[in-house]
Design a protein around this motif. Structure first.
Motif, short mmCIF file in Angstrom:
data_model
loop_
_atom_site.label_atom_id
_atom_site.label_comp_id
_atom_site.label_asym_id
_atom_site.label_seq_id
_atom_site.Cartn_x
_atom_site.Cartn_y
_atom_site.Cartn_z
N LEU A 110 0.82 -1.13 0.10
CA LEU A 110 0.00 0.11 -0.04
C LEU A 110 0.83 1.21 -0.12
N ASN A 111 2.02 1.00 0.21
CA ASN A 111 2.92 2.28 0.26
C ASN A 111 2.54 3.31 1.40
N THR A 112 1.70 3.05 2.32
CA THR A 112 1.26 3.93 3.48
C THR A 112 1.31 3.00 4.60
N ALA A 113 1.72 3.91 5.76
CA ALA A 113 2.12 3.34 7.13
C ALA A 113 0.75 2.73 7.75
N PRO A 114 0.94 1.44 8.26
CA PRO A 114 -0.04 0.74 8.79
C PRO A 114 -1.03 1.47 9.94
N ASP A 115 -0.52 2.66 10.50
CA ASP A 115 -1.54 3.55 11.30
C ASP A 115 -2.28 4.51 10.29
N GLN A 116 -2.20 4.23 9.04
CA GLN A 116 -2.81 5.06 8.27
C GLN A 116 -3.56 4.57 7.09
N ALA A 117 -2.92 3.19 6.74
CA ALA A 117 -3.40 2.70 5.57
C ALA A 117 -4.71 1.88 5.89
N SER A 118 -5.28 1.58 4.74
CA SER A 118 -6.80 1.05 4.73
C SER A 118 -6.65 -0.39 5.00
N ALA A 119 -7.56 -0.97 6.00
CA ALA A 119 -7.49 -2.26 6.22
C ALA A 119 -8.17 -3.02 5.14
N GLN A 120 -9.24 -2.52 4.66
CA GLN A 120 -10.19 -3.21 3.71
C GLN A 120 -9.14 -3.42 2.46
N ILE A 121 -8.24 -2.57 2.00
CA ILE A 121 -7.54 -2.55 0.74
C ILE A 121 -6.46 -3.65 1.26
N PHE A 122 -5.67 -3.62 2.32
CA PHE A 122 -4.79 -4.67 2.90
C PHE A 122 -5.52 -6.02 2.85
N ALA A 123 -6.88 -6.10 3.31
CA ALA A 123 -7.33 -7.44 3.33
C ALA A 123 -7.49 -8.00 1.79
N HIS A 124 -7.86 -7.09 0.95
CA HIS A 124 -7.97 -7.56 -0.56
C HIS A 124 -6.59 -8.13 -1.09
N THR A 125 -5.52 -7.38 -0.42
CA THR A 125 -4.25 -8.09 -0.94
C THR A 125 -3.90 -9.60 -0.39
N LEU A 126 -4.17 -9.41 0.78
CA LEU A 126 -4.00 -10.69 1.30
C LEU A 126 -4.81 -11.78 0.77
N ARG A 127 -6.13 -11.27 0.30
CA ARG A 127 -6.96 -12.40 -0.25
C ARG A 127 -6.28 -12.81 -1.53
N ASP A 128 -5.65 -11.96 -2.34
CA ASP A 128 -5.24 -12.44 -3.61
C ASP A 128 -3.62 -12.87 -3.67
N SER A 129 -3.10 -12.86 -2.51
CA SER A 129 -1.77 -13.25 -2.20
C SER A 129 -1.69 -14.40 -1.31
N LEU A 130 -1.59 -14.25 -0.05
CA LEU A 130 -1.61 -15.27 0.93
C LEU A 130 -2.77 -16.07 1.21
N GLY A 131 -3.94 -15.66 0.82
CA GLY A 131 -5.07 -16.37 0.68
C GLY A 131 -5.68 -16.99 -0.56
N GLY A 132 -4.59 -17.12 -1.71
CA GLY A 132 -4.98 -17.23 -2.77
C GLY A 132 -4.29 -18.72 -3.10
N GLU A 133 -4.07 -18.91 -4.59
CA GLU A 133 -3.51 -20.28 -4.90
C GLU A 133 -1.76 -20.04 -4.65
N ARG A 134 -1.36 -21.10 -4.35
CA ARG A 134 0.12 -21.19 -3.85
C ARG A 134 0.89 -20.45 -4.98
N ALA A 135 0.56 -20.44 -6.28
CA ALA A 135 1.61 -19.62 -7.16
C ALA A 135 1.12 -18.23 -6.97
N ALA A 136 0.09 -17.75 -6.44
CA ALA A 136 -0.28 -16.45 -6.19
C ALA A 136 0.63 -15.59 -5.26
N THR A 137 1.21 -16.45 -4.40
CA THR A 137 2.16 -15.86 -3.53
C THR A 137 3.57 -15.68 -3.94
#
Length: 434
Positions: free
Chosen positions: A172-199
């Motif tokens: 997000l290029n934004t510090a955790p105390d200012q960054a959007s948790a919802q957008i962060f959740a989307h990135t986790l969904r499509d990376s760590l939460g996705g298929e193995r190759a997605a990570t």
């Protein structure tokens, strides 16, 4: 049908490629002397460098698809590695997490359990955190900051410091105390939460121009389109006349602050201009350090752990291992921080100290260095940030840019997806009008 595309970054080029593939004649107008926008190669001190050390991941499916479409082979131009996060200078012990090549979700479970430097309780808590997010479809009832989300789910200690916070800042290029948790959740969904190759990490093994812009330009030209460099466009009139030529539609693929200026010229798009005028921005710094060719990192990408009150860098990349430029290291400085206040010489010296401390060794004398500062590299990805749609209120005028892709932060994949969305919208309108 003819379409004008104002802006030759990855968003504009993606729109142009998608339209060219459908047989549409496109003309790309780029004010700079080269394509690529904020992800381009530059000549510095007689060397070819990237204006930033960009990271791709396996989840970037649209980026990978378009690379293949234009003949830029990802298998040759990107080095695919299992996700590995390594902070050799971590405290109280070095931290390392590596995801094995196992089917999802076992790759994440096994990687967390085998990680070094974190307690078993932290590992189990992190697994629960991911399972809770998965159970909600990675949707939050209400957006908040990433720091608040991590607090809410008891993510503290080592994994917060060396996994969640670095991932947030990198994505997000934004510090955790200012960054959007919802957008962060989307990135986790499509990376760590996705298929193995997605990570998987896809680290550029060639300069950024070769990854996509150069091949995209050839593809567009082969389809009858044009690329016009060093051509600044100041206005698009009511009949879609650009630089004295008539077009049937136009894509405005420029940075949000520039798009705001454009949209403010038309009463129909004034609301979009006001929205974008409220955006804040985050910087990115890249510091290239040239050492004797025998200097290498133990891994292509290392995390830098802070030993003082505030770190300077987040990551350092071994360009010798990636691009064959032996002895060249690239330090990445994401978001706002102490690094902005330092002059180049002091910044370089501080980063060398951080790396030497992390590796517990002395570095040889520096041969050369190059500091690249992008002061408005990305929009600040804050909670509940309103994002414009690709379709504007003016018929035939479309927006493309990472800020348009509402589910993603300011990444190459977001830029590519926004360009594809604009192109497909134009094609759909055209077919309906036939």
């Amino acid at each position: 049908m003819r379409v004008a595309i104002v802006g030759g970054g990855w968003a504009g080029l993606s729109a142009a490629v998608e339209l060219s593939r459908a047989g549409v004649r496109v003309t790309v107008f780029e004010a700079a002397k080269q394509l690529g926008g904020r992800a381009r190669s530059v000549d510095a001190q007689g060397r070819r460098l990237d204006n930033g050390q960009h990271i791709l991941v396996g989840a970037y499916r649209e980026t990978l698809r378009l690379m293949k479409e234009v003949g830029a082979d990802p298998d040759r131009l990107l080095r695919r590695l299992p996700l590995e996060i390594c902070f050799p200078g971590g405290q109280p012990a070095p931290f390392r997490l590596r995801l094995p090549r196992l089917p999802a979700p076992w790759h994440l479970a096994a990687g967390l359990l085998a990680s070094r430097g974190a307690s078993l309780a932290e590992k189990l808590s992190a697994a629960r955190f991911m399972r809770i997010l998965q159970g909600t479809g990675y949707r939050l009832n209400e957006d908040c900051t990433v720091a608040t989300l991590l607090d809410r789910h008891g993510q503290h200690g080592t994994l917060r410091r060396y996994l969640w916070q670095p991932l947030c800042l990198a994505a997000l290029n934004t510090a955790p105390d200012q960054a959007s948790a919802q957008i962060f959740a989307h990135t986790l969904r499509d990376s760590l939460g996705g298929e193995r190759a997605a990570t998987d990490l896809l680290l550029p093994a060639a300069d950024l121009d070769r990854l996509f812009p150069a091949a995209a330009a050839d593809f567009i030209s082969a389809g009858g389109g044009e690329i016009r460099l060093s051509t600044r466009v100041d206005a698009i009139d009511g009949g879609f006349t650009v630089a004295g030529e008539h077009f049937d539609a136009a894509v405005l693929a420029v940075a949000p602050q520039h798009a705001a200026t454009w949209l403010a010229r038309d009463e129909a798009t004034m609301a979009g201009a006001r929205l974008l005028a409220e955006y804040h921005f985050e910087p990115i710094g890249t510091v290239y350090c040239g050492y004797p060719p025998q200097v290498r990192l133990p891994f292509p990408m290392l995390g830098l752990a802070a030993h003082g009150s505030e770190p300077l860098g987040q990551w350092v990349f071994d360009r010798g291992a990636l691009c064959g430029t032996a002895g060249v290291l690239a330090f990445v400085l994401s978001g706002r921080g102490a690094w902005e206040r330092l002059d180049n010489q002091t910044l370089v010296a501080g980063l060398q100290e951080e790396l030497a401390a992390a590796l517990r060794t002395r570095l040889p004398p520096l041969v050369w260095h190059q500091v690249i500062r992008e002061r408005r590299a990305t929009f600040s990805c804050r909670p509940s940030l309103p994002r414009p749609a690709a379709r504007t209120a003016r018929a035939g005028l479309w927006l493309a840019g990472d800020y348009v892709c509402a589910e993603y932060p300011a990444t190459l994949e977001a830029a590519v997806r926004s360009g594809v969305a604009a192109a497909r919208g134009i094609l759909l309108d055209w077919r309906r009008a036939q």
